[in-house]
Write an enzyme that holds these catalytic residues in place. Structure first.
Site, PDB file in Angstrom:
ATOM      1  N   HIS A   1      -4.971  -5.250  -1.657  1.00 52.98           N
ATOM      2  CA  HIS A   1      -5.869  -5.103  -0.504  1.00 52.98           C
ATOM      3  C   HIS A   1      -6.976  -6.154  -0.581  1.00 52.98           C
ATOM      4  CE1 HIS A   1      -3.865  -1.187  -0.747  1.00 52.98           C
ATOM      5  NE2 HIS A   1      -4.190  -0.996   0.510  1.00 52.98           N
TER       6      HIS A   1
ATOM      7  N   SER B   1       0.841  -1.192   0.000  1.00 55.50           N
ATOM      8  CA  SER B   1       0.000   0.000   0.000  1.00 55.50           C
ATOM      9  C   SER B   1       0.885   1.255   0.000  1.00 55.50           C
ATOM     10  CB  SER B   1      -0.956  -0.031   1.200  1.00 55.50           C
ATOM     11  OG  SER B   1      -1.987   0.924   1.042  1.00 55.50           O
TER      12      SER B   1
ATOM     13  N   GLU C   1      -1.966  -2.231  -8.231  1.00 56.97           N
ATOM     14  CA  GLU C   1      -3.154  -2.547  -7.436  1.00 56.97           C
ATOM     15  C   GLU C   1      -3.588  -1.262  -6.749  1.00 56.97           C
ATOM     16  OE1 GLU C   1      -3.611  -2.857  -3.742  1.00 56.97           O
ATOM     17  OE2 GLU C   1      -1.776  -1.686  -3.535  1.00 56.97           O
TER      18      GLU C   1
END
Length: 306
Positions: free
Chosen positions: A277, A109, A207
């Site tokens: 995620h 992330s 992502e």
């Protein structure tokens, strides 16, 4: 590339929070998993701090990062969580310290900015995988996600096929290159900085979470105009959680956006990978050689430790 040393039972994991404040209850729960792996835990001095939307001041978050890399008793570093903030400290990191003390560095992330900066400044292979408070300490943390940590204990080639999840071909081809990337919004934010992601001849992984299609469109458009998509040897599309319109206005779908930007590339592009995620979360080393094939609908990744 520099491969970090593999772990063994009895080794110590340093825990830092280089971005937003982690959920302390979930962080505590995650320690039992690390102990099941035979690892000891050493918590950064500032992991419990809260400074607005940051886990402490830039100086203190940076200090924990430097301390864990310089501490000879720490064998690996795992981030407690993401959120926001790693780009704020990137320009102040002592990259020579990291290069002279290479060790496993794990997170995803917002940690994407650190993955890119560390790899391009030091050539150290790092790991894109579930974080302690954000993932490991939650009840929904799945067995496959747990098993992915075993790649830290023994060099092993990773194989992703449709046995794990359905994969869809956006563009045909079969190519090999260093696997790089991570969170799309953090990749975009690196453009124009000293840590701009280099995609030339590499397999680009992307992502994201909670980004509606028009936002994904804007980020991919910037990567296209910056030449990042065209330069890549192939593109691995991971999980885009909650990538849906946020209002009742007309919108393209995420699939339409991906097809627009990635469908015409003369390189292999596959989507559907459970990386990001999501649960399960297939953890991957970044910076190692990998092979992406539309023929076999597979991604093969070389070991990330030695």
């Amino acid at each position: 590339m520099i491969l970090p040393k593999k772990l063994k039972r009895g080794d110590t994991v340093g825990i830092i929070a280089p971005a937003s404040p982690p959920n302390q209850e979930n962080l505590e729960k995650s320690f039992s998993f690390l102990k099941e792996l035979g690892l000891n835990v050493k918590i950064g001095s500032h992991v419990k701090e809260v400074y607005g939307y940051l886990a402490g001041t830039d100086e203190n978050r940076l200090r924990d990062l430097h301390t864990m890399f310089s501490d000879p008793s720490v064998d690996a570093i795992i981030c407690a969580g993401g959120g926001y903030g790693t780009a704020r400290i990137a320009a102040h990191i002592d990259y020579s310290l990291i290069k002279n003390n290479p060790k496993i560095f794990w997170g995803y992330s917002d940690i994407t900015f650190l993955h890119t900066a560390i790899r391009q400044e030091t050539e150290l292979v790092t790991f894109h995988g579930p974080m302690l408070a954000s993932d490991v300490g939650k009840e929904e943390f799945q067995d496959l996600s747990k098993k992915m940590f075993l790649q830290l204990f023994e060099p092993k080639e990773l194989h992703y096929s449709e046995q794990i999840s359905p994969l869809e071909v956006i563009s045909e081809g079969e190519r090999t290159g260093d696997l790089v990337g991570g969170n799309l919004s953090l990749i975009q934010s690196s453009i124009g900085t000293p840590y701009e992601l280099d995609t030339e001849g590499k397999l680009l992984f992307i992502e994201d979470i909670d980004e509606p299609p028009y936002r994904v469109d804007g980020m991919l458009n910037q990567l296209l105009m910056a030449g990042k998509l065209q330069a890549a040897a192939g593109i691995v599309v991971g999980d885009f959680k909650n990538a849906v319109p946020t209002n009742n206005k007309p919108s393209l779908s995420l699939d339409e956006v991906l097809e627009h930007y990635l469908g015409g590339l003369q390189t292999p592009v596959l989507k559907g990978f459970k990386i990001g995620h999501c649960e399960p979360h297939f953890s991957i080393p970044l910076g190692v050689k990998a092979r992406l094939s539309s023929k076999t609908k597979s991604l093969t990744i070389m070991p990330g430790v030695q």
